[in-house]
Scaffold this motif. Structure first.
Motif, PDB file in Angstrom:
ATOM      1  N   VAL A  11     104.117 -65.135 -48.367  1.00 19.14           N
ATOM      2  CA  VAL A  11     103.760 -66.580 -47.962  1.00 19.14           C
ATOM      3  C   VAL A  11     102.863 -67.108 -49.114  1.00 19.14           C
ATOM      4  CG1 VAL A  11     102.692 -67.944 -46.158  1.00 19.14           C
ATOM      5  CG2 VAL A  11     103.926 -65.754 -45.456  1.00 19.14           C
ATOM      6  N   THR A  12     103.080 -68.187 -49.554  1.00 17.33           N
ATOM      7  CA  THR A  12     102.361 -68.924 -50.573  1.00 17.33           C
ATOM      8  C   THR A  12     101.755 -70.155 -49.747  1.00 17.33           C
ATOM      9  OG1 THR A  12     103.526 -68.393 -52.175  1.00 17.33           O
ATOM     10  CG2 THR A  12     102.051 -70.047 -52.832  1.00 17.33           C
ATOM     11  N   THR A  13     100.119 -70.341 -49.834  1.00 19.29           N
ATOM     12  CA  THR A  13      99.466 -71.255 -49.233  1.00 19.29           C
ATOM     13  C   THR A  13      98.471 -71.743 -50.206  1.00 19.29           C
ATOM     14  OG1 THR A  13      99.695 -70.255 -47.085  1.00 19.29           O
ATOM     15  CG2 THR A  13      98.260 -71.946 -47.021  1.00 19.29           C
ATOM     16  N   VAL A  14      98.520 -73.244 -50.083  1.00 12.78           N
ATOM     17  CA  VAL A  14      97.713 -73.937 -51.154  1.00 12.78           C
ATOM     18  C   VAL A  14      96.590 -74.397 -50.210  1.00 12.78           C
ATOM     19  CG1 VAL A  14      97.355 -75.696 -53.049  1.00 12.78           C
ATOM     20  CG2 VAL A  14      99.530 -74.423 -52.832  1.00 12.78           C
ATOM     21  N   TYR A  15      95.246 -74.204 -50.775  1.00 13.87           N
ATOM     22  CA  TYR A  15      93.992 -74.696 -50.030  1.00 13.87           C
ATOM     23  C   TYR A  15      93.372 -75.896 -51.076  1.00 13.87           C
ATOM     24  CZ  TYR A  15      94.984 -70.584 -46.783  1.00 13.87           C
ATOM     25  OH  TYR A  15      95.678 -69.960 -46.099  1.00 13.87           O
ATOM     26  N   LYS A  16      92.602 -76.601 -50.235  1.00 16.19           N
ATOM     27  CA  LYS A  16      91.813 -77.529 -50.901  1.00 16.19           C
ATOM     28  C   LYS A  16      90.581 -76.815 -50.582  1.00 16.19           C
ATOM     29  CE  LYS A  16      91.477 -81.419 -53.046  1.00 16.19           C
ATOM     30  NZ  LYS A  16      92.070 -81.580 -54.593  1.00 16.19           N
ATOM     31  N   VAL A  17      89.772 -76.707 -51.833  1.00  9.69           N
ATOM     32  CA  VAL A  17      88.295 -76.145 -51.745  1.00  9.69           C
ATOM     33  C   VAL A  17      87.600 -77.106 -52.430  1.00  9.69           C
ATOM     34  CG1 VAL A  17      86.725 -74.322 -52.608  1.00  9.69           C
ATOM     35  CG2 VAL A  17      89.054 -74.071 -51.543  1.00  9.69           C
ATOM     36  N   THR A  18      86.426 -77.765 -52.136  1.00 10.73           N
ATOM     37  CA  THR A  18      85.270 -78.528 -52.879  1.00 10.73           C
ATOM     38  C   THR A  18      84.349 -77.757 -53.341  1.00 10.73           C
ATOM     39  OG1 THR A  18      83.975 -79.128 -50.769  1.00 10.73           O
ATOM     40  CG2 THR A  18      86.053 -80.431 -51.176  1.00 10.73           C
ATOM     41  N   GLY A  19      83.844 -78.341 -54.370  1.00 12.88           N
ATOM     42  CA  GLY A  19      82.497 -77.767 -54.804  1.00 12.88           C
ATOM     43  C   GLY A  19      82.834 -76.984 -56.195  1.00 12.88           C
ATOM     44  N   MET A  20      83.922 -76.400 -56.551  1.00 12.41           N
ATOM     45  CA  MET A  20      84.221 -75.803 -57.725  1.00 12.41           C
ATOM     46  C   MET A  20      84.311 -76.771 -59.077  1.00 12.41           C
ATOM     47  SD  MET A  20      87.387 -73.301 -56.690  1.00 12.41           S
ATOM     48  CE  MET A  20      88.632 -74.453 -56.751  1.00 12.41           C
ATOM     49  N   SER A  21      83.409 -76.292 -60.086  1.00 13.61           N
ATOM     50  CA  SER A  21      83.638 -77.020 -61.232  1.00 13.61           C
ATOM     51  C   SER A  21      83.586 -76.338 -62.570  1.00 13.61           C
ATOM     52  CB  SER A  21      82.127 -77.745 -61.281  1.00 13.61           C
ATOM     53  OG  SER A  21      80.982 -76.517 -61.165  1.00 13.61           O
TER      54      SER A  21
END
Length: 79
Positions: A11-21
């Motif tokens: 299963v491939t899932t794409v997550y959205k994560v904030t704060g990575m730079s």
């Protein structure tokens, strides 16, 4: 809306994560998520905030959220 796709037993899932730079941020998030049971690969991209996870079965979002929190970032949801 789900970002999960089933492909040959994974299963491939794409997550959205904030704060990575930066690359270090990507490594921190990838490292924590890769420790979850059943995860076979993780690719984090700081510029988009997207983290693509390939696993044997759908992951518990609470477990993914805890891993992202442990890395010091925030899981927004799936893309």
């Amino acid at each position: 809306m789900t970002a999960q796709t089933d492909t040959q037993g994974s299963v491939t899932t794409v997550y959205k994560v904030t704060g990575m730079s930066c690359g270090h941020c990507e490594g921190s998030v990838s490292g924590e998520i890769s420790e979850l049971p059943g995860v076979s690969s993780v690719k984090a991209v700081a510029s988009t905030g997207e983290v693509t996870v390939v696993s044997e079965a759908p992951l518990d979002e609470a477990a993914v959220r805890a891993a992202v929190d442990e890395a010091g970032f925030e899981l927004v949801g799936t893309v």
